[in-house]
Structure formats: C-alpha cells, structure tokens
Design an enzyme around this catalytic site. Structure first.
Site, PDB file in Angstrom:
ATOM      1  N   ASP A  11       0.861  -1.186   0.000  1.00  0.00           N
ATOM      2  CA  ASP A  11       0.000   0.000   0.000  1.00  0.00           C
ATOM      3  C   ASP A  11       0.896   1.234   0.000  1.00  0.00           C
ATOM      4  O   ASP A  11       2.097   1.146   0.253  1.00  0.00           O
ATOM      5  CB  ASP A  11      -0.881  -0.014   1.259  1.00  0.00           C
ATOM      6  CG  ASP A  11      -1.802   1.191   1.312  1.00  0.00           C
ATOM      7  OD1 ASP A  11      -2.402   1.525   0.272  1.00  0.00           O
ATOM      8  OD2 ASP A  11      -1.909   1.824   2.373  1.00  0.00           O
ATOM      9  N   SER A  12       0.273   2.390  -0.228  1.00  0.00           N
ATOM     10  CA  SER A  12       1.024   3.645  -0.169  1.00  0.00           C
ATOM     11  C   SER A  12       1.410   3.986   1.278  1.00  0.00           C
ATOM     12  O   SER A  12       2.269   4.825   1.499  1.00  0.00           O
ATOM     13  CB  SER A  12       0.176   4.765  -0.755  1.00  0.00           C
ATOM     14  OG  SER A  12      -1.081   4.803  -0.111  1.00  0.00           O
ATOM     15  N   CYS A  74      -3.617  -1.206  -2.214  1.00  0.00           N
ATOM     16  CA  CYS A  74      -3.872   0.215  -2.482  1.00  0.00           C
ATOM     17  C   CYS A  74      -4.739   0.363  -3.733  1.00  0.00           C
ATOM     18  O   CYS A  74      -4.347  -0.047  -4.826  1.00  0.00           O
ATOM     19  CB  CYS A  74      -2.533   0.919  -2.696  1.00  0.00           C
ATOM     20  SG  CYS A  74      -2.692   2.659  -3.077  1.00  0.00           S
ATOM     21  N   GLU A 153      -6.737   9.254   9.148  1.00  0.00           N
ATOM     22  CA  GLU A 153      -5.384   9.213   9.735  1.00  0.00           C
ATOM     23  C   GLU A 153      -5.356   9.971  11.064  1.00  0.00           C
ATOM     24  O   GLU A 153      -4.603   9.652  11.966  1.00  0.00           O
ATOM     25  CB  GLU A 153      -4.380   9.834   8.761  1.00  0.00           C
ATOM     26  CG  GLU A 153      -4.256   9.059   7.475  1.00  0.00           C
ATOM     27  CD  GLU A 153      -2.925   8.364   7.318  1.00  0.00           C
ATOM     28  OE1 GLU A 153      -1.992   8.705   8.051  1.00  0.00           O
ATOM     29  OE2 GLU A 153      -2.848   7.463   6.464  1.00  0.00           O
ATOM     30  N   CYS A 185     -11.083   2.636  -1.343  1.00  0.00           N
ATOM     31  CA  CYS A 185      -9.840   3.169  -0.775  1.00  0.00           C
ATOM     32  C   CYS A 185      -9.541   2.365   0.484  1.00  0.00           C
ATOM     33  O   CYS A 185     -10.460   2.030   1.245  1.00  0.00           O
ATOM     34  CB  CYS A 185     -10.029   4.647  -0.428  1.00  0.00           C
ATOM     35  SG  CYS A 185      -8.645   5.369   0.480  1.00  0.00           S
ATOM     36  N   HIS A 187      -8.457   3.063   3.284  1.00  0.00           N
ATOM     37  CA  HIS A 187      -8.796   3.646   4.583  1.00  0.00           C
ATOM     38  C   HIS A 187     -10.283   3.546   4.933  1.00  0.00           C
ATOM     39  O   HIS A 187     -10.648   3.527   6.104  1.00  0.00           O
ATOM     40  CB  HIS A 187      -8.441   5.133   4.604  1.00  0.00           C
ATOM     41  CG  HIS A 187      -6.975   5.424   4.670  1.00  0.00           C
ATOM     42  ND1 HIS A 187      -6.086   4.939   3.751  1.00  0.00           N
ATOM     43  CD2 HIS A 187      -6.256   6.167   5.544  1.00  0.00           C
ATOM     44  CE1 HIS A 187      -4.872   5.373   4.059  1.00  0.00           C
ATOM     45  NE2 HIS A 187      -4.947   6.122   5.140  1.00  0.00           N
TER      46      HIS A 187
HETATM   47  N1  DGL Z   1      -3.956   3.717  -0.220  1.00  0.00           N
HETATM   48  C1  DGL Z   1      -4.677   4.726  -0.964  1.00  0.00           C
HETATM   49  C2  DGL Z   1      -5.851   4.072  -1.680  1.00  0.00           C
HETATM   50  O1  DGL Z   1      -6.308   2.996  -1.348  1.00  0.00           O
HETATM   51  C3  DGL Z   1      -5.165   5.853  -0.070  1.00  0.00           C
HETATM   52  C4  DGL Z   1      -4.051   6.721   0.469  1.00  0.00           C
HETATM   53  C5  DGL Z   1      -3.278   7.464  -0.608  1.00  0.00           C
HETATM   54  O2  DGL Z   1      -3.808   8.410  -1.213  1.00  0.00           O
HETATM   55  O3  DGL Z   1      -2.115   7.109  -0.812  1.00  0.00           O
HETATM   56  O4  DGL Z   1      -6.354   4.627  -2.627  1.00  0.00           O
END
Ligand code: DGL
Length: 265
Positions: A11-12, A74, A153, A185, A187
């Site tokens: 993931d990011s 991600c 977050e 997403c 999150h």
């Molecule tokens: N992990 C990203 C997603 O699922 C969300 C956070 C980001 O913008 O890096 O789209």
C-alpha cells in the site's frame, strides 16, 4: 513454489493494514510481508506516471523478498498500475479493484452502484471499467472523497467534521438511487459505521479488504499454495516514520504490530 513463503501485501502507507486484518481473519496460518510507502504517501493526489513508478519499485522489492502471491491493497496503485505490476510479477497478483467490482455487481439489485475513492482512483475510471467487465448494464456513480484519508489518519472515525464531510460527499450519491457503495480506498473500511448511517441501511457497503481475502483463500487452495506450517510470521517494511506506522497501524489492524523495518531505497 514453496507454500511456506509469505503473501506480499502493499500500500502507499498504513491503509493497507485493513487488508492484512481481513487476511489474518480469513487465512490465519499465512505469513505476510507488508510494505507501506510512508515516506511518499499519499499517492491519491499524484500523477499516473509517478504512482506507476512507485508501484513497480515496491513490486520489485517484495518479489526480491520471495513472496508466493502479491496483493495490491492500495486502490490508487491498482487503479493506475495494475498492468505494470502484473507484467513484472512471476507470481499471481490480486488487487482490491477487481475484487470490489465483482462483489458490487453481485450485491446490487437496482443496477446503480456508487464508487468512492481518491482523486487518482476516480479519475482513472478503473472501477467503472472493472464493474462493466462483469455487467455492462450497471450504472456507476463515482465520487472522489479526498478529505476522508486525512480525517481517518487523524483518528476522527466518529467525529462531527467527518460526518459533515461524509454527508457532503455521499448524499448526492444516495439521491441518485444507488443501492450499493464500493469503499474504493484502503482507509474507508474504518469509517464503515459512520458511512452506513449517512447512506442509510438499504445501501450495501462493499469492503474490498474482505473480498480480496476471499479471492486469496480460493487462489491458494486451487493452486495448492496454502501454508502447511503453523508458526506465523508477519514482517512490516516502511520507508519513513516507523513509530507512527506502528501507532496508527494498531488502529487499522486491531492488534499490536510486529517490529517494523525501515527501507532506504
Ligand atoms: N492507499 C490509498 C488508496 O487505497 C489511499 C491513500 C493514498 O492516497 O495514498 O487509494
């Protein structure tokens, strides 16, 4: 292929831990190597070229660690770099977009599906294409919700600012008669209770973390790749601020995190 090898999840940042949580529940005997690019998060506001470059770097890193399966947790990377990742990988690749799209098409009765995600995910129209690949007649109502990631977050999961923001983003979707909403997403699953209240009980929320874990379980079983061992090992790799990853990550994972390694590219 050695079935004892870990599943690589990336993931990011920390958001992909929602996928680790779902995997831990569905496949409790699997080892996991998790990569979160905490130095360069968020990806959702970056260009396609930049996101694809980062995604291929991370894929190479995890392949070097010897994984038996890659899961792109991600949505943003899956939306813009899924083909580049698959081209690089000799092991199977699963991603949250395909899993979420399938589940949404199965769930809808009215044929109107809402999709929420980062700006990059929504601009890519990847969910719309994936949903139409399963059912071309479905109407997709997309909406970028860039404020959700920072609010989550911050830990504001049941806060009036988050509720107001959710109403602003989601009421127009409900007014367009969606009966299914894809949480596109990493999150967003953390906001499930609040989002369900805002959209109402008749709208089904699709959590890609659950659906991709189901796909992983099916794939491991069909390819005889389920781990025969019982001692489970989780490794976490991040690119910056491991303490914050550990702290906030515990909220995502719902339990304590193993030691976190910092990667210097
Ligand atoms: N992990 C990203 C997603 O699922 C969300 C956070 C980001 O913008 O890096 O789209």
């Amino acid at each position: 292929m050695n079935a004892r090898l870990p599943i690589g999840v990336f993931d990011s940042g920390i958001g992909g831990l929602t996928v680790v949580r779902a995997l831990a529940a569905r496949l409790p005997h699997e080892n996991i190597a998790y990569f979160g690019d905490t130095a360069r998060v968020p990806y959702g506001v970056k260009s396609v070229e930049t996101i694809a470059h980062y995604a291929t770097q991370i894929t190479t890193f995890l392949l070097d660690k010897q994984v038996k399966l890659l899961i792109v947790a991600c949505n943003t990377m899956a939306a813009v770099a899924s083909q580049a990742i698959r081209d690089l990988s000799p092991v199977p690749v699963l991603d949250v977009i395909d899993a979420g799209a399938r589940a949404a098409v199965r769930a809808t009765r009215s044929g109107r599906i809402g999709v929420i995600g980062t700006i990059a995910t929504i601009n890519s129209a990847a969910y719309t294409s994936a949903i139409h690949a399963h059912d071309a007649a479905v109407q997709v109502v997309p909406r970028a919700c860039p404020l959700f990631v920072p609010l989550i977050e911050e830990g504001w999961l049941d806060h009036r600012v988050t509720r107001l923001t959710a109403e602003e983003y989601l009421i127009p979707l409900v007014q367009q008669d969606i009966d299914t909403l894809v949480l596109g997403c990493t999150h967003y699953p953390l906001l499930k209770p609040l989002l369900q209240e805002v959209v109402g009980g008749e709208v089904t929320l699709i959590d890609s973390a659950d659906t991709v874990s189901e796909q992983a379980a099916a794939l491991l079983a069909s390819q005889a790749l389920a781990n025969p061992g019982t001692a489970v090992d989780y490794q976490y790799y991040v690119t910056d601020v491991p303490q914050r990853f550990q702290q906030v990550g515990e909220r995502f994972l719902g339990r304590a995190l193993a030691p976190v390694h910092v990667v210097n590219w």
